[in-house]
Scaffold this active site. Sequence first.
Site, PDB file in Angstrom:
ATOM      1  N   HIS A 172      37.696  34.176  38.501  1.00 30.05           N
ATOM      2  CA  HIS A 172      37.134  34.573  37.072  1.00 30.05           C
ATOM      3  C   HIS A 172      35.805  33.743  37.174  1.00 30.05           C
ATOM      4  O   HIS A 172      35.033  34.442  37.044  1.00 30.05           O
ATOM      5  CB  HIS A 172      38.134  33.755  36.100  1.00 30.05           C
ATOM      6  CG  HIS A 172      37.861  33.830  34.642  1.00 30.05           C
ATOM      7  ND1 HIS A 172      37.830  35.180  34.103  1.00 30.05           N
ATOM      8  CD2 HIS A 172      37.537  33.291  33.610  1.00 30.05           C
ATOM      9  CE1 HIS A 172      37.377  35.135  32.900  1.00 30.05           C
ATOM     10  NE2 HIS A 172      37.166  33.841  32.539  1.00 30.05           N
ATOM     11  N   HIS A 210      38.819  39.582  35.148  1.00 37.99           N
ATOM     12  CA  HIS A 210      40.318  39.258  34.704  1.00 37.99           C
ATOM     13  C   HIS A 210      41.176  40.314  35.684  1.00 37.99           C
ATOM     14  O   HIS A 210      40.770  41.350  35.857  1.00 37.99           O
ATOM     15  CB  HIS A 210      40.535  39.784  33.301  1.00 37.99           C
ATOM     16  CG  HIS A 210      39.828  38.887  32.217  1.00 37.99           C
ATOM     17  ND1 HIS A 210      40.299  37.682  31.846  1.00 37.99           N
ATOM     18  CD2 HIS A 210      38.492  39.054  31.778  1.00 37.99           C
ATOM     19  CE1 HIS A 210      39.454  37.352  30.867  1.00 37.99           C
ATOM     20  NE2 HIS A 210      38.197  38.044  30.789  1.00 37.99           N
ATOM     21  N   HIS A 242      34.204  28.810  29.703  1.00 40.95           N
ATOM     22  CA  HIS A 242      33.936  29.883  28.638  1.00 40.95           C
ATOM     23  C   HIS A 242      34.466  29.429  27.405  1.00 40.95           C
ATOM     24  O   HIS A 242      35.164  28.449  27.106  1.00 40.95           O
ATOM     25  CB  HIS A 242      34.835  31.139  28.690  1.00 40.95           C
ATOM     26  CG  HIS A 242      34.231  31.958  29.936  1.00 40.95           C
ATOM     27  ND1 HIS A 242      35.102  32.886  30.636  1.00 40.95           N
ATOM     28  CD2 HIS A 242      32.938  32.346  30.212  1.00 40.95           C
ATOM     29  CE1 HIS A 242      34.093  33.670  31.536  1.00 40.95           C
ATOM     30  NE2 HIS A 242      32.999  33.413  31.280  1.00 40.95           N
ATOM     31  N   HIS A 260      38.733  26.483  32.100  1.00 40.98           N
ATOM     32  CA  HIS A 260      37.372  26.781  32.610  1.00 40.98           C
ATOM     33  C   HIS A 260      36.104  26.865  31.396  1.00 40.98           C
ATOM     34  O   HIS A 260      36.753  26.518  30.268  1.00 40.98           O
ATOM     35  CB  HIS A 260      37.263  28.234  33.351  1.00 40.98           C
ATOM     36  CG  HIS A 260      37.558  29.433  32.329  1.00 40.98           C
ATOM     37  ND1 HIS A 260      38.802  29.627  31.804  1.00 40.98           N
ATOM     38  CD2 HIS A 260      36.731  30.520  31.740  1.00 40.98           C
ATOM     39  CE1 HIS A 260      38.826  30.654  30.988  1.00 40.98           C
ATOM     40  NE2 HIS A 260      37.728  31.227  30.926  1.00 40.98           N
TER      41      HIS A 260
HETATM   42 ZN   LIG Z   1      37.095  33.341  30.765  1.00 40.39          ZN
HETATM   43 ZN   LIG Z   2      39.064  34.077  27.756  1.00 43.55          ZN
END
Ligand SMILES: [Zn+2]
Ligand SMILES: [Zn+2]
Lengths: 471, 145
Positions: free
Chosen positions: A156, A399, A68, A66
Amino acid sequence: MADSATLSVTMLGAGQEVGRSCCVLQYRGKILVCDTGVHPAFSGMASLPFIDALDWSTVDAILVTHFHLDHAAALTYITEKTNFKDGKGKVYMTHPTKAVHKFMMQDFVRTSSSSSDALFSPLDMQMSLASIIPVSAHQLITVCPGISFIPYHAGHVLGACMFLIDIAGLKILYTGDYSREEDRHLVKAELPPIRPDVLIVESTYGVHTGESREEKESRFTTLVHSIIRRGGHVLLPTFALGMAQELLLILDEYWKKHPDLHNVPVYYASGLARKCMAVYQTYIHTMNANIRSRFAKRDNPFVFKHISNVPQTRGWEKKIADGPPCVVLASPGFMQVGPSRELFELWAPDARNGLIITGYSIEGTLARDIMTEPEEFTSLKGTTIPRRISVDEISFSAHVDYAQNSEFIEQVKAQHVVLVHGESTGMGRLRAAMQSRFKERDEDVKIHTPRNLETLNLSFRGERVAKAIGT
Amino acid sequence: MASSVFYKFSSQKNESRVTFDGTGISVFDLKREIILANNMGKANDFDLYVYDAATKQEYKDDSTIIPRSSSVVVKRLPASRPGRGKASMYISGAAPALPTSEPVQRSGSSAPTWHKGAMSKRFDGKEEMPSSSIPPMNPITKSST
Ligand SMILES: [Zn+2]
Ligand SMILES: [Zn+2]
């Protein structure tokens, strides 16, 4: 390297820590890397995973879960500054991840080149972006003979996937960050349809089980409302993307129901997020039923009625800080530098103001240190500022908590479970808890918690027949 | 004319160099220059290892002098004790006595950086700038690209 029937798992980052996720899988001469993140508590070269431990020209593929930064931001350095491109390695991520990654990296380059920390140039970034192969959830991708994978939704953030990987018949599920709770805009993580041999799973929250969605939301909106009533400003440090959209959906809805708040502005301080809103709108079809049905009724949920963008002028932080009560979502989430830090320093001395930490705070950052509610702290300029602003933590970070993670681990039924992306104490507790659960049920499941560069070698009996995964 | 030692992080494509006056540089000073040049001084999670580029032998002793024009390979690896990386030791100025009669002379421009380190804070309490403990990128080390 270990013998050919042994899978080696080596963490170059996120081994007993949160940050710079980077996991190397080696099996029968193939090498696959899952995630290439940076560590948010460090800068420059020191924020990279321990990349010197690998010859990058030997890598067959890099899969990024992802957008991030702690999962994706080291990719440019790896593709452009190491010998990765001397080899045949390919890079994969989902379409929305690639679209947002581009904006995230533009922002990353801009903010880090102001110091001596710049790891790469905007040109490097473009070259790196061009080499990313975008994929879709549920698509079977063959990397080369002997390696294939399928991405599954991970919840997420938009575009986040887990990867079900097949290397010469051995099946590995790498979750990345994942959520099993349907939030306001995303679907929850899927349980892959087949049983992998190895599960590599995040453990951010260790054995902590969070409160229910309803409790959390009402605690949050009540707190925001009470800070406004006492004449204070509300600071919500959050990353520009992901959780910010979730908080905006919650606030927009709450404001709609409370006309007394209509003259209280909610500011969303992110140029980056404005750009990415288009990506969110493009990928509405990958979101959950709630969002899709609103969109179908021409009620675009990402057109907020009660949220304003901050003016694009310099010094807006000071102007807003001196103004009447308001709510500001500002990045970065860890308040290291930037708008969130500036607002925090301006608002910290006044007890009417309130700070709400809404995400997971990584060790070594101000967002984490401030949770101990110190009497004072050191500003970026080096002066001492008293802290009277209230500090609360209400986590909306998507999470899994202990209840969701342990249930998922049991349902996946892998013979080996590798815990990653967690601090060592929490991870140790999670391992102990899972071991006793499996023992009670008389199941032989091994739980591993490798440190960075502490290679885990797993042997598998019997020949694995290489065949395509999925249906 | 300044001398150079060329270094490359083992994962890096391109070489960089450290320049200095004299015929060689100690492993200690080289590590310090690399830590400063790459702004890694704040991180406590790693140790640096330096290897001869040709023989792949590690320079285990920090007092060893690397002759000018040599090429070395550097690895940033996890600190042997988590959270106890030695980076700060190299830049705090706690240099061990060098067993050489030829001390490495710093060029003029780098000297202020050196003296503005954590040491000077003890003598001047007024200098509260947090950046004083993080020297700016050392001008004598620059990337070759
Ligand atoms: Zn993340
Ligand atoms: Zn992470």
